[in-house]
Design a protein around this motif. Sequence first.
Motif, PDB file in Angstrom:
ATOM      1  N   SER A 159      -0.855  16.702 -22.599  1.00  0.00           N
ATOM      2  CA  SER A 159      -2.026  16.283 -23.367  1.00  0.00           C
ATOM      3  C   SER A 159      -1.837  16.619 -24.850  1.00  0.00           C
ATOM      4  CB  SER A 159      -3.284  16.968 -22.827  1.00  0.00           C
ATOM      5  OG  SER A 159      -3.140  18.378 -22.864  1.00  0.00           O
ATOM      6  N   GLY A 160      -2.841  16.263 -25.653  1.00  0.00           N
ATOM      7  CA  GLY A 160      -2.756  16.517 -27.087  1.00  0.00           C
ATOM      8  C   GLY A 160      -2.054  15.376 -27.803  1.00  0.00           C
ATOM      9  N   THR A 161      -1.779  15.590 -29.058  1.00  0.00           N
ATOM     10  CA  THR A 161      -1.142  14.564 -29.876  1.00  0.00           C
ATOM     11  C   THR A 161       0.380  14.729 -29.865  1.00  0.00           C
ATOM     12  OG1 THR A 161      -1.364  15.961 -31.843  1.00  0.00           O
ATOM     13  CG2 THR A 161      -3.146  14.406 -31.401  1.00  0.00           C
ATOM     14  N   ILE A 162       1.063  13.701 -30.301  1.00  0.00           N
ATOM     15  CA  ILE A 162       2.523  13.798 -30.442  1.00  0.00           C
ATOM     16  C   ILE A 162       2.822  14.642 -31.682  1.00  0.00           C
ATOM     17  CG2 ILE A 162       4.682  12.546 -30.741  1.00  0.00           C
ATOM     18  CD1 ILE A 162       3.363  10.080 -29.595  1.00  0.00           C
ATOM     19  N   PRO A 163       3.527  15.752 -31.528  1.00  0.00           N
ATOM     20  CA  PRO A 163       3.801  16.590 -32.710  1.00  0.00           C
ATOM     21  C   PRO A 163       4.704  15.867 -33.703  1.00  0.00           C
ATOM     22  CG  PRO A 163       5.030  17.378 -30.807  1.00  0.00           C
ATOM     23  CD  PRO A 163       4.108  16.318 -30.297  1.00  0.00           C
ATOM     24  N   LEU A 164       4.365  15.979 -34.963  1.00  0.00           N
ATOM     25  CA  LEU A 164       5.144  15.298 -35.997  1.00  0.00           C
ATOM     26  C   LEU A 164       6.583  15.782 -36.039  1.00  0.00           C
ATOM     27  CD1 LEU A 164       2.565  15.148 -38.941  1.00  0.00           C
ATOM     28  CD2 LEU A 164       3.087  13.411 -37.213  1.00  0.00           C
ATOM     29  N   GLU A 165       6.812  17.017 -35.596  1.00  0.00           N
ATOM     30  CA  GLU A 165       8.165  17.578 -35.599  1.00  0.00           C
ATOM     31  C   GLU A 165       9.124  16.742 -34.747  1.00  0.00           C
ATOM     32  OE1 GLU A 165       5.415  20.753 -36.842  1.00  0.00           O
ATOM     33  OE2 GLU A 165       5.409  19.245 -35.251  1.00  0.00           O
ATOM     34  N   LEU A 166       8.571  16.010 -33.783  1.00  0.00           N
ATOM     35  CA  LEU A 166       9.404  15.185 -32.920  1.00  0.00           C
ATOM     36  C   LEU A 166      10.137  14.105 -33.709  1.00  0.00           C
ATOM     37  CD1 LEU A 166       9.320  15.958 -29.949  1.00  0.00           C
ATOM     38  CD2 LEU A 166       8.058  13.861 -29.484  1.00  0.00           C
ATOM     39  N   PHE A 167       9.535  13.693 -34.820  1.00  0.00           N
ATOM     40  CA  PHE A 167      10.105  12.592 -35.589  1.00  0.00           C
ATOM     41  C   PHE A 167      11.150  13.065 -36.587  1.00  0.00           C
ATOM     42  CE2 PHE A 167       5.764  11.393 -34.322  1.00  0.00           C
ATOM     43  CZ  PHE A 167       6.142  10.475 -33.344  1.00  0.00           C
ATOM     44  N   ASN A 168      11.507  14.361 -36.500  1.00  0.00           N
ATOM     45  CA  ASN A 168      12.656  14.880 -37.240  1.00  0.00           C
ATOM     46  C   ASN A 168      13.951  14.659 -36.468  1.00  0.00           C
ATOM     47  OD1 ASN A 168      10.959  15.866 -39.273  1.00  0.00           O
ATOM     48  ND2 ASN A 168      10.722  17.850 -38.261  1.00  0.00           N
ATOM     49  N   LEU A 169      13.825  14.218 -35.206  1.00  0.00           N
ATOM     50  CA  LEU A 169      14.999  14.077 -34.343  1.00  0.00           C
ATOM     51  C   LEU A 169      15.665  12.736 -34.620  1.00  0.00           C
ATOM     52  CD1 LEU A 169      13.419  15.489 -31.055  1.00  0.00           C
ATOM     53  CD2 LEU A 169      14.755  16.711 -32.778  1.00  0.00           C
ATOM     54  N   SER A 170      16.382  12.681 -35.702  1.00  0.00           N
ATOM     55  CA  SER A 170      16.926  11.409 -36.206  1.00  0.00           C
ATOM     56  C   SER A 170      18.011  10.829 -35.313  1.00  0.00           C
ATOM     57  CB  SER A 170      17.467  11.606 -37.626  1.00  0.00           C
ATOM     58  OG  SER A 170      18.472  12.622 -37.647  1.00  0.00           O
ATOM     59  N   ASN A 171      18.554  11.628 -34.380  1.00  0.00           N
ATOM     60  CA  ASN A 171      19.602  11.121 -33.494  1.00  0.00           C
ATOM     61  C   ASN A 171      19.059  10.544 -32.192  1.00  0.00           C
ATOM     62  OD1 ASN A 171      21.959  11.779 -35.085  1.00  0.00           O
ATOM     63  ND2 ASN A 171      21.546  13.929 -34.633  1.00  0.00           N
TER      64      ASN A 171
END
Length: 218
Positions: A159-171
Amino acid sequence: MYQYSKRYNLFHITHSVILILFMTLLNAQDCTAEDGTPGIELWRKCYSIENTIELDLNDKKLKGSIPSKISKLTNLTILSLSNNILQGFIPPEIGDISGLTFLSLYNNNLEGEIPPELGNLTNLNRLFLSDNQLTGSIPIEIGNLANLTELFLSENLLSGTIPLELFNLSNLSYLSLGSNYLSGDIPVEIGNLANLNELFLDVNGFTGSIPSEIGNLT
């Protein structure tokens, strides 16, 4: 009398050190592996602490919980326990196996939150936790896994929102978050995942519009 006391104290200290070292070794191993090295017993088999590089126990009908002592296999690069009947929590100690490149626990009955300690596995390429009963939010520490190419968290109770940190995973080339209870907007930062080939966000509770930045994912 003083010399006797001094010798006694030295003997006592030496004896204590030897005892501590012995107990440490005893606690570290609980069997001897087939190659003669110290090992730990997991699911009725002894695995070498030093020489076990891959542990692939998919489809073995394993039951019970994942023992925390599995983290003593510090040279593991592959840990795969998928398609079993495992229950309980994911041991946070797995985050101590720093050489892991592949971790697959999908299709079990694991529950509780995803331990943030998994964010310590900075060599990880692929992480599969789908098809369990995992709850809580996606840990922001997952964003530390810079080498990650595949992340599958679908078919859980997250649950909750998608953490923005996930979009640092450029690979990342595969991202599957479908069939959870995720909410909020789909972040525009999703457009940062330039190497993404497949994206699954279906069957969640997202609101708002689909960000145009998804068009960057060619």
